[in-house]
Design a protein around this motif. Structure first.
Motif, short mmCIF file in Angstrom:
data_model
loop_
_atom_site.label_atom_id
_atom_site.label_comp_id
_atom_site.label_asym_id
_atom_site.label_seq_id
_atom_site.Cartn_x
_atom_site.Cartn_y
_atom_site.Cartn_z
N ALA A 256 6.57 26.00 -2.76
CA ALA A 256 7.17 24.74 -3.18
C ALA A 256 7.31 24.69 -4.69
O ALA A 256 6.45 25.21 -5.41
CB ALA A 256 6.32 23.58 -2.70
N PRO A 257 8.36 24.06 -5.20
CA PRO A 257 8.49 23.89 -6.65
C PRO A 257 7.34 23.06 -7.20
O PRO A 257 6.87 22.12 -6.56
CB PRO A 257 9.82 23.14 -6.81
N GLN A 258 6.88 23.42 -8.38
CA GLN A 258 5.71 22.76 -8.98
C GLN A 258 5.93 21.27 -9.19
O GLN A 258 5.03 20.47 -8.97
CB GLN A 258 5.35 23.45 -10.30
N ASP A 259 7.12 20.86 -9.61
CA ASP A 259 7.36 19.43 -9.86
C ASP A 259 7.26 18.61 -8.58
O ASP A 259 6.77 17.48 -8.59
CB ASP A 259 8.69 19.20 -10.57
N CYS A 260 7.70 19.16 -7.46
CA CYS A 260 7.58 18.46 -6.18
C CYS A 260 6.12 18.31 -5.78
O CYS A 260 5.69 17.26 -5.31
CB CYS A 260 8.33 19.21 -5.08
N LYS A 261 5.36 19.38 -5.99
CA LYS A 261 3.93 19.33 -5.67
C LYS A 261 3.22 18.29 -6.54
O LYS A 261 2.40 17.52 -6.04
CB LYS A 261 3.31 20.71 -5.88
N GLU A 262 3.56 18.26 -7.81
CA GLU A 262 2.91 17.30 -8.72
C GLU A 262 3.26 15.87 -8.36
O GLU A 262 2.39 15.00 -8.34
CB GLU A 262 3.30 17.61 -10.16
N ARG A 263 4.53 15.61 -8.07
CA ARG A 263 4.97 14.26 -7.71
C ARG A 263 4.25 13.77 -6.46
O ARG A 263 3.73 12.65 -6.41
CB ARG A 263 6.48 14.23 -7.51
N LEU A 264 4.17 14.62 -5.45
CA LEU A 264 3.51 14.25 -4.20
C LEU A 264 2.01 14.10 -4.40
O LEU A 264 1.39 13.19 -3.85
CB LEU A 264 3.82 15.29 -3.12
N THR A 265 1.41 14.95 -5.21
CA THR A 265 -0.02 14.85 -5.50
C THR A 265 -0.35 13.52 -6.18
O THR A 265 -1.32 12.85 -5.81
CB THR A 265 -0.47 16.03 -6.38
N ILE A 266 0.45 13.12 -7.13
CA ILE A 266 0.23 11.85 -7.83
C ILE A 266 0.33 10.69 -6.84
O ILE A 266 -0.52 9.79 -6.83
CB ILE A 266 1.22 11.68 -9.00
N LEU A 267 1.34 10.71 -6.00
CA LEU A 267 1.51 9.65 -5.00
C LEU A 267 0.30 9.59 -4.07
O LEU A 267 -0.23 8.50 -3.80
CB LEU A 267 2.78 9.86 -4.19
N LEU A 268 -0.15 10.73 -3.60
CA LEU A 268 -1.27 10.74 -2.66
C LEU A 268 -2.57 10.29 -3.33
O LEU A 268 -3.39 9.62 -2.70
CB LEU A 268 -1.43 12.12 -2.02
N HIS A 269 -2.74 10.63 -4.60
CA HIS A 269 -3.93 10.16 -5.31
C HIS A 269 -3.90 8.64 -5.46
O HIS A 269 -4.94 7.98 -5.32
CB HIS A 269 -4.05 10.82 -6.68
N LYS A 270 -2.74 8.07 -5.71
CA LYS A 270 -2.62 6.61 -5.79
C LYS A 270 -2.95 5.97 -4.44
O LYS A 270 -3.66 4.97 -4.37
CB LYS A 270 -1.21 6.20 -6.23
N GLN A 271 -2.42 6.55 -3.37
CA GLN A 271 -2.71 6.02 -2.04
C GLN A 271 -4.19 6.17 -1.70
O GLN A 271 -4.78 5.28 -1.10
CB GLN A 271 -1.84 6.69 -0.99
#
Length: 92
Positions: free
Chosen positions: A21-36
């Protein structure tokens, strides 16, 4: 004589589910999941939940942690797409 597949699509590089997976997609999803995850933890610490609600929050907490681990260690492009659909984060 080297092996040449009959169909170029048989070569793994042409299958998006095998691509990292592209790194920016991984980072975006990781940030969202940490917020949740933060929201779930806050809810877990609020008094007044019955046993069923506590179990649901605990299960959701565990699932988010598992998904974060999957992103960190084995996220292929197909995995990220699946998680984005699961958490409704398709940002085009």
């Amino acid at each position: 004589m080297p092996y040449i597949p009959d169909d170029i699509s048989q070569i793994p590089d042409n299958h998006p589910d095998l691509l990292p997976a592209p790194q920016d997609c991984k980072e975006r999803l990781t940030i969202l999941l940490h917020k949740q995850l933060d929201q779930i933890i806050d809810q877990e610490h609020q008094p007044g939940h019955n046993k069923e609600e506590q179990q649901q929050l605990k299960a959701l907490h565990q699932q988010i942690r598992q998904d974060l681990t999957a992103i960190r260690y084995s996220a292929r492009e197909a995995d990220i797409i699946q998680l984005e659909r699961k958490y409704h984060t398709h940002n085009s």
